[in-house]
Enzyme design. Structure first.
Site, PDB file in Angstrom:
ATOM      1  N   ALA A   7      54.361  38.084  41.941  1.00 38.73           N
ATOM      2  CA  ALA A   7      53.725  38.759  42.830  1.00 38.73           C
ATOM      3  C   ALA A   7      52.140  38.444  42.583  1.00 38.73           C
ATOM      4  O   ALA A   7      51.674  39.205  41.301  1.00 38.73           O
ATOM      5  CB  ALA A   7      53.881  40.275  42.821  1.00 38.73           C
ATOM      6  N   ASN A   9      47.888  37.367  43.330  1.00 41.44           N
ATOM      7  CA  ASN A   9      46.889  38.116  43.925  1.00 41.44           C
ATOM      8  C   ASN A   9      46.716  37.996  45.513  1.00 41.44           C
ATOM      9  O   ASN A   9      46.311  38.640  46.550  1.00 41.44           O
ATOM     10  CB  ASN A   9      45.507  37.620  43.453  1.00 41.44           C
ATOM     11  CG  ASN A   9      45.281  38.147  42.097  1.00 41.44           C
ATOM     12  OD1 ASN A   9      45.053  39.477  41.749  1.00 41.44           O
ATOM     13  ND2 ASN A   9      45.155  37.143  41.211  1.00 41.44           N
ATOM     14  N   ASP A  99      51.492  37.359  34.607  1.00 44.60           N
ATOM     15  CA  ASP A  99      51.575  35.993  35.269  1.00 44.60           C
ATOM     16  C   ASP A  99      51.294  34.879  33.917  1.00 44.60           C
ATOM     17  O   ASP A  99      51.844  33.989  34.078  1.00 44.60           O
ATOM     18  CB  ASP A  99      50.750  35.798  36.494  1.00 44.60           C
ATOM     19  CG  ASP A  99      49.477  36.153  36.165  1.00 44.60           C
ATOM     20  OD1 ASP A  99      48.999  36.760  35.293  1.00 44.60           O
ATOM     21  OD2 ASP A  99      48.395  35.725  37.131  1.00 44.60           O
ATOM     22  N   ARG A 100      50.298  35.268  33.286  1.00 44.47           N
ATOM     23  CA  ARG A 100      49.758  34.165  32.061  1.00 44.47           C
ATOM     24  C   ARG A 100      50.984  34.149  31.207  1.00 44.47           C
ATOM     25  O   ARG A 100      51.325  33.046  30.692  1.00 44.47           O
ATOM     26  CB  ARG A 100      48.431  34.806  31.754  1.00 44.47           C
ATOM     27  CG  ARG A 100      47.211  34.717  32.666  1.00 44.47           C
ATOM     28  CD  ARG A 100      46.117  35.371  31.907  1.00 44.47           C
ATOM     29  NE  ARG A 100      45.596  34.405  30.798  1.00 44.47           N
ATOM     30  CZ  ARG A 100      44.875  35.106  29.975  1.00 44.47           C
ATOM     31  NH1 ARG A 100      44.245  36.338  30.396  1.00 44.47           N
ATOM     32  NH2 ARG A 100      44.057  34.551  29.059  1.00 44.47           N
ATOM     33  N   THR A 122      43.977  32.247  42.958  1.00 40.63           N
ATOM     34  CA  THR A 122      42.872  32.727  43.399  1.00 40.63           C
ATOM     35  C   THR A 122      41.791  32.942  42.294  1.00 40.63           C
ATOM     36  O   THR A 122      40.684  32.778  42.380  1.00 40.63           O
ATOM     37  CB  THR A 122      43.256  34.209  43.857  1.00 40.63           C
ATOM     38  OG1 THR A 122      44.236  34.137  45.001  1.00 40.63           O
ATOM     39  CG2 THR A 122      42.111  35.275  44.294  1.00 40.63           C
ATOM     40  N   THR A 172      25.348  19.065  52.008  1.00 40.19           N
ATOM     41  CA  THR A 172      25.383  20.377  51.307  1.00 40.19           C
ATOM     42  C   THR A 172      27.003  20.770  51.449  1.00 40.19           C
ATOM     43  O   THR A 172      27.280  21.378  50.280  1.00 40.19           O
ATOM     44  CB  THR A 172      24.819  21.290  52.228  1.00 40.19           C
ATOM     45  OG1 THR A 172      23.410  21.041  52.461  1.00 40.19           O
ATOM     46  CG2 THR A 172      24.920  22.538  51.695  1.00 40.19           C
TER      47      THR A 172
END
Length: 242
Positions: A7, A9, A99-100, A122, A172
């Site tokens: 689960a 972000n 998660d890490r 994210t 740009t």
């Protein structure tokens, strides 16, 4: 069979793992997590639900509600001082994002030498894993999409750019896109210096932005899909999971 859940972000990724084989996987936006119920209902023999949640308690509650009656209640990985051959050198090991932690466990199982564990989502996380399994530390920075969005939000004349990554941008949109990609790649390559001298050192690259980042990297890397889920599978099937 184990239903594994990452689960994050933005999305909830899931995978079905049994007898050492992946038997299905997918991803859902947060607003669609109720569909996990139908997924579980269609897969007989789920004996455990195990996951990582960095999306907050509301998402965890929604997942539990969706699975109620179709699968066991979810169990959530907790970051600890050591697990599955990885030792955690964080000042307070429990504060490391799960998660890490799961990605580091997965990396340890996949690559026996020193590695840089990168998740480009994210947010982008870049973690150093020594050859002996010591997680030495890492950095977190906004993901490429967040970088572009912040320029559009906080500057008067820069748009949300849908440009291309090029070496020397001359418009740009490309300047913004290329600048954000270079910022990501530069952070990864700078962190890789910590292990570049070691035999077999490798960057393991995962996450939704991995393809974008891979095109800009000038270091040895391996693209690994769903590294968090792979780490969860290891943690769920080895006896020293806390």
């Amino acid at each position: 069979m184990i239903l594994l859940i990452d689960a994050g972000n933005t999305r909830v990724k899931w995978g079905l793992f049994g007898d050492g084989v992946w038997q299905g996987e997918g991803a859902l936006e947060h607003a669609r997590v109720d569909e996990l119920g139908a997924i579980a209902q269609g897969c007989a023999g789920i004996t455990r639900v195990f996951g990582s949640n960095v999306a907050g308690s509301d998402v965890a509650d929604a997942i539990a509600h969706a699975l109620h009656g179709h699968a066991p209640a979810p169990e959530w990985l907790r970051s600890s001082a050591a697990c599955c051959g990885v030792r955690n050198a964080y000042d307070q090991p429990g504060q490391l994002g799960t998660d890490r932690w799961a990605a580091l466990i997965g990396a340890r199982a996949l690559h026996p030498a020193a590695c840089l564990v990168v998740s480009a989502g994210t947010a982008t996380t870049i973690d150093i894993l020594a050859a002996d399994g010591l997680f030495r530390g890492g950095v977190i920075l906004p993901g490429e999409h967040l970088m572009r969005r912040s320029l559009a939000r906080d500057t008067a004349q820069l748009p949300f750019a849908d440009g291309r990554f090029v070496d020397a941008p001359r418009n740009t949109a490309d300047a913004i896109a290329s600048g954000c990609v270079n910022a990501q790649a530069g952070a990864v390559e700078r962190m890789f210096r910590h292990i570049a001298h070691e035999t077999g050192a490798l960057c393991l690259l995962s996450g939704g932005g991995a393809d974008m980042l891979a095109n800009a990297l000038d270091i040895p890397f391996r693209h690994v899909d769903n590294l968090v889920l792979k780490g969860l599978a290891v943690a769920a099937t080895q006896p020293d999971t806390p």
